[in-house]
Design an enzyme around this catalytic site. Structure first.
Site, PDB file in Angstrom:
ATOM      1  N   ARG A 539      -1.412 -27.829  40.192  1.00  0.00           N
ATOM      2  CA  ARG A 539      -1.307 -26.410  39.906  1.00  0.00           C
ATOM      3  C   ARG A 539      -2.477 -25.976  39.030  1.00  0.00           C
ATOM      4  O   ARG A 539      -2.814 -26.649  38.049  1.00  0.00           O
ATOM      5  CB  ARG A 539       0.018 -26.157  39.180  1.00  0.00           C
ATOM      6  CG  ARG A 539       0.534 -24.743  39.281  1.00  0.00           C
ATOM      7  CD  ARG A 539       2.032 -24.717  38.957  1.00  0.00           C
ATOM      8  NE  ARG A 539       2.353 -25.332  37.703  1.00  0.00           N
ATOM      9  CZ  ARG A 539       2.953 -24.705  36.678  1.00  0.00           C
ATOM     10  NH1 ARG A 539       3.288 -23.445  36.795  1.00  0.00           N
ATOM     11  NH2 ARG A 539       3.226 -25.342  35.570  1.00  0.00           N
ATOM     12  N   SER A 602      -0.133 -36.086  33.362  1.00  0.00           N
ATOM     13  CA  SER A 602       1.027 -36.897  32.953  1.00  0.00           C
ATOM     14  C   SER A 602       0.888 -38.363  33.348  1.00  0.00           C
ATOM     15  O   SER A 602       1.818 -38.984  33.850  1.00  0.00           O
ATOM     16  CB  SER A 602       2.300 -36.314  33.580  1.00  0.00           C
ATOM     17  OG  SER A 602       2.409 -34.969  33.223  1.00  0.00           O
ATOM     18  N   ASP A 624       3.158 -33.509  28.917  1.00  0.00           N
ATOM     19  CA  ASP A 624       4.144 -32.455  29.218  1.00  0.00           C
ATOM     20  C   ASP A 624       5.127 -32.234  28.063  1.00  0.00           C
ATOM     21  O   ASP A 624       5.617 -31.130  27.845  1.00  0.00           O
ATOM     22  CB  ASP A 624       4.894 -32.750  30.522  1.00  0.00           C
ATOM     23  CG  ASP A 624       5.560 -34.118  30.523  1.00  0.00           C
ATOM     24  OD1 ASP A 624       5.319 -34.909  29.594  1.00  0.00           O
ATOM     25  OD2 ASP A 624       6.314 -34.408  31.477  1.00  0.00           O
TER      26      ASP A 624
END
Length: 885
Positions: A539, A602, A624
């Site tokens: 994203r 991550s 995160d």
């Protein structure tokens, strides 16, 4: 030949005339289909009244809970005693169940008389008589040296609060023993048995004869979930969903309800279909105004109804030339066995003549035909009424199960049903007509209610034994307060260990410095790019932050990462990411813009670079968990902790720099990413790990690693549940001992199924549907156990998470030297968000273990995207401040 035809014509004409005559006289006893459907609706309404707490006290149909929660599954075994008190004789049985490991029952029994002076005398003498009969039976069968469980069939309305207790509400039939009403009949019998010092018997179950009938038939046919008695008295029972029974606590599973339908109409609900004969019979009975439905149906009354009708017809000159005999005037002279004999297919007319002559009458051929038809109308009405109430029960069962068609079996017992030649056929036909959406099998009970009492006792023994085994497994997941305090203390020690320079390299809780040194203060502003890489999609976000207004606007685009790139080289992956960023900037009209960037990545990494064709400044690489804390910290300045409880489990918090030995400097704070999933990798929590945790760990991609995470995170909880279900199935406690191929498949039991199964709004039927999707053919009882297993595993996960969090908040309170700490925890993760109970249990645990900390939990909104941008914004603010200084 002509004479024969003439006689046949005359006889058929005579028969037709007599039938018409009786039909006209007993017009009100003929019930149309519409009337039966109406009675069916009325009975449904009465059932609802009886099941509801508010209306039960005034309900005529009492719908008594029996505390029989399961039907036989074929695995019952052992030796049991059974008593049956309620009919014209009293019976004692010894029942051997499944001697050779098959569905097999051996019985030895003996009948004892129930003299009038006993059943209508003193209650104490009645129970002493029963105890004496039992002692006699045990002596004759050489059973006095054994300790045996006993089931008592007691065929009278009792209010039960448990299986082995029952308070008599009222005597029915011919019983009238004094001083028994409103007392517990089990304790009365137990007291009487104590007089026999050489008798060691435990009463495990008090059973109504109707329940006994259902249980007897259910042993042979697992589809049997309704029991009906049509004998001296009449009654029905069926398996009702616990969620519909207001009178008993708990919503799980089913329980057999003893309807006590004999009292239907005691409140006037059947007044429009009662006749003058019903009223006369009622007035002359032992219990006027009671058991109205029973008095229109059961064997104790049908013969008397026929007698009253014949007497009235004779008085009206419609029978016997108007002549009556003293026997016809005598109550009880016509019994139900006479009615049955008169309705026999071929011998019926001859039997009728013989019975009438015995009554001192001189019947003509026409009289015999008319009397036979009276019997038909009376017994047909009985079957019709019975069918209407039974159809109401079957409709309720079908609706409870939410099926279009119901396949079920009705267990039936009772002398009227057994000896009357036409009764079963009539009943079956009418039931099937009233409920065309039910495929009903009628199964005659073998050895009746007494064997049933033994079966209830056998099932109670089985359930008791199974419950012990299941509880033993579930107990492994029940953590005491002491154990949780111990986990909290060990987590605290590991946190300290990870912060120290000397021990950091060996610490299982890694305590990684994030170089995030401040929280948002509301002055942040500008445009920032955020990248979020951690799953199958990538994203890119543009985040606009306005100063002072705490306002964030986000624009994002999701790009897929093809499998060949995910599994290819690092260079290919980052080339793909660069291309995605280029597309996004082009899409947003920002090509060539100079933007600070935060990267939520991550995965463990050392360093990375992005092609210099972009004027991008990578300010922060973000975890995160940290993103979650920063997102919530933007809304609430008290938020200094971030928690992820989802597929994985992790926690970060703002630590005083003076406590972080791996980073130079003592001023201010820095966010520490604890990576607490590795807590316990050194064996410090092995005392609370179970064999199921070991099994899951050994089958994982990283055996021996992330032990705490494997007990608390969504990725593993379903797998722990699967291992427990396999073990319980191997022990024969679930799924009839059959392990399906699907259950053998690792990862099949996803954590989302735990969330669905544990939902308070989910009926057991829906739990069964979920299990069926998993290829698990579960019974109602299986579904309850599966739900309990899910609950035990998820509860432990939430408590362990809570204990770890309590260690952090207590550390922050003590480090700041506060008597009381107010702090906010930013939370994200599917387990916390979607599981119906996880968040509540976690919060309760923190409150209990850290009572001097007032902890607020705040759900994070897009921690990995918005959080990355906010960290970048804070970093830019701090950089700017440093330059100015």
């Amino acid at each position: 030949m002509f004479a024969v035809h003439l006689m046949a014509f005359y006889f058929s004409k005579l028969k037709e005339d007599q039938i018409k005559k009786v039909d006209r006289f007993l017009y009100h006893m003929r019930l149309s289909d519409d009337t039966l459907l109406d009675i069916m609706r009325r009975f449904r309404a009465e059932m609802e009244k009886g099941l509801a707490k508010d209306t039960n006290p005034t309900a005529a149909v009492k719908m008594l809970p029996t505390f029989v929660r399961a039907i036989p599954d074929g695995s019952e075994n052992g030796e049991f005693l059974s008593l049956d008190l309620g009919g014209s004789k009293f019976r004692v049985l010894k029942v051997q169940v499944a001697e050779e490991g098959k569905r097999h029952v051996q019985m030895e029994s003996q009948f004892y008389p129930t003299p009038n002076e006993i059943i209508r005398g003193n209650g104490t003498e009645l129970f002493e008589y029963v105890a004496d009969c039992l002692a006699d039976f045990m002596k004759s069968k050489d059973l006095k040296h054994k300790k045996l469980p006993l089931g008592l069939t007691f065929s009278f309305p009792c209010r039960q609060t448990k299986l082995e207790e029952g308070v008599l509400l009222s005597w029915t039939k011919k019983f009238k023993a004094r001083g028994v009403q409103d007392t517990d009949v089990v304790s009365r019998l137990t007291k009487a048995m104590r007089r026999h010092k050489d008798m060691d018997v435990d009463i495990l179950a008090l059973v109504n004869d109707t329940v006994g009938t259902m249980m007897t038939c259910a042993y042979d046919d697992p589809y049997c979930e309704v029991g009906v008695i049509i004998g001296t008295g009449t009654n029905a029972c069926y398996m009702e969903d616990m969620s519909n029974i207001d009178l008993v606590e708990g919503d799980e599973g089913r329980m057999c309800i003893n309807t006590e339908w004999g009292a239907f109409g005691d409140d006037g609900a059947l007044e429009d279909i009662r006749t003058e004969f019903d009223r006369e019979l009622d007035l002359g009975s032992l219990n006027p105004g009671k058991q109205m439905f029973e008095k229109m149906i059961s064997g104790l009354y049908l013969g008397e109804l026929v007698r009253l009708i014949l007497l009235k017809m004779a008085k009206a000159g419609l029978l016997f030339g108007g002549e009556k005999s003293s026997a016809l005037h005598t109550k009880g002279k016509i019994e139900t066995r006479h009615v049955a004999a008169m309705e026999k297919y071929k011998e019926g007319l001859a039997n009728t003549r013989e019975i009438l002559v015995d009554l001192g009458l001189e019947p003509s051929e026409a009289d015999c035909i008319a009397v036979q038809h009276v019997c038909t109308i009376v017994s047909f009405r009985s079957a019709n009424l019975c069918a209407a109430a039974l159809a109401a029960i079957l409709t309720r069962l079908r609706e409870n199960k939410k099926v279009e068609r119901l396949r079920t079996t009705v267990g039936v017992d009772g002398t009227l049903y057994k000896i009357h030649p036409q009764y079963p056929k009539r009943l079956h036909k009418v039931v099937r007509k009233l409920v065309p959406s039910c495929d009903v099998r009628f199964l005659l009970s073998e050895s009746g209610s007494t064997k049933g009492a033994a079966m209830v006792t056998a099932v109670a023994s089985r359930v008791q034994a199974q419950r012990k085994q299941i509880d033993k497994v579930l107990a492994l997941f029940r953590l005491t307060r002491e154990q949780l305090v111990d986990v909290q203390a060990k987590m605290r020690a590991e946190l300290e260990y990870g912060l120290k320079k000397k021990s950091h390299g060996l610490a299982t809780v890694r305590m990684l410095p994030t170089y995030v040194c401040g929280l948002p203060d509301g002055t942040e502003k500008g445009k920032f790019l955020a990248l979020d890489l951690g799953g199958t999609n990538f994203r890119v976000l543009l985040v606009k932050i306005r100063s002072g207004r705490r306002s964030v606007r986000m624009y994002n685009k999701i790009f897929a990462i093809p499998l060949e790139i995910m599994q290819g080289t690092g260079e290919e992956l980052f080339d793909h990411i660069v291309q995605c960023i280029a597309d996004f900037l082009d899409y947003m009209g920002l090509k060539g813009a100079s933007l600070p960037l935060g990267f939520t990545f991550s995965f463990p990494c050392r360093q990375m670079s992005i092609d210099k064709e972009f004027d991008l400044d990578i300010v922060a690489v973000v975890n995160d968990t940290v993103g979650t804390m920063m997102t919530c910290g933007y809304e609430d300045p008290n938020c200094e902790i971030g928690l992820i409880a989802g597929t994985g489990s992790n926690m970060c918090y703002m630590e005083d720099m003076r406590n972080i030995e791996m980073v130079e400097g003592d001023e201010g704070k820095m966010c520490i990413n604890t990576e607490w999933g590795g807590f316990g990798d050194n064996g410090c929590i092995d005392d609370i790990r179970t064999r199921y945790d070991t099994e899951v760990d050994e089958g994982s991609l990283n055996p021996g690693k992330q032990r705490y995470e494997k007990m608390t995170s969504g990725m593993y909880l379903g797998e722990i549940v699967r291992q427990i279900l396999i073990d319980l199935t191997k022990q024969g406690l679930l799924f009839r001992g059959q392990i399906s191929e699907r259950l053998r498949t690792r990862g099949i039991f996803e954590t989302k199924f735990l969330s669905q199964i544990e939902s308070d709004r989910l009926a057991l039927l829906q739990v069964r549907t979920i299990l069926q999707q998993l290829g698990l053919d579960s019974t109602c009882e299986d579904s309850i156990v599966v739900k309990e297993v899910c609950g035990a595993v998820s509860r432990r996960a939430a408590q362990l998470c809570g204990a770890g969090l309590a260690a952090i908040v207590e550390k922050r309170r003590e480090d700041q030297g506060l008597e009381h700490l107010r702090i906010t925890v930013g939370v994200d993760g599917t387990l916390y968000k979607l599981h119906p109970h996880f968040s509540r249990i976690l919060q309760e645990t923190v409150k209990e273990l850290a009572p001097r900390c007032d902890v607020t939990f705040m759900l994070s909104e897009d921690g990995s995207g918005k959080g990355a941008a906010l960290i970048t914004a804070v970093a830019k603010r701090l950089q700017q401040a440093q330059k100015e200084n």
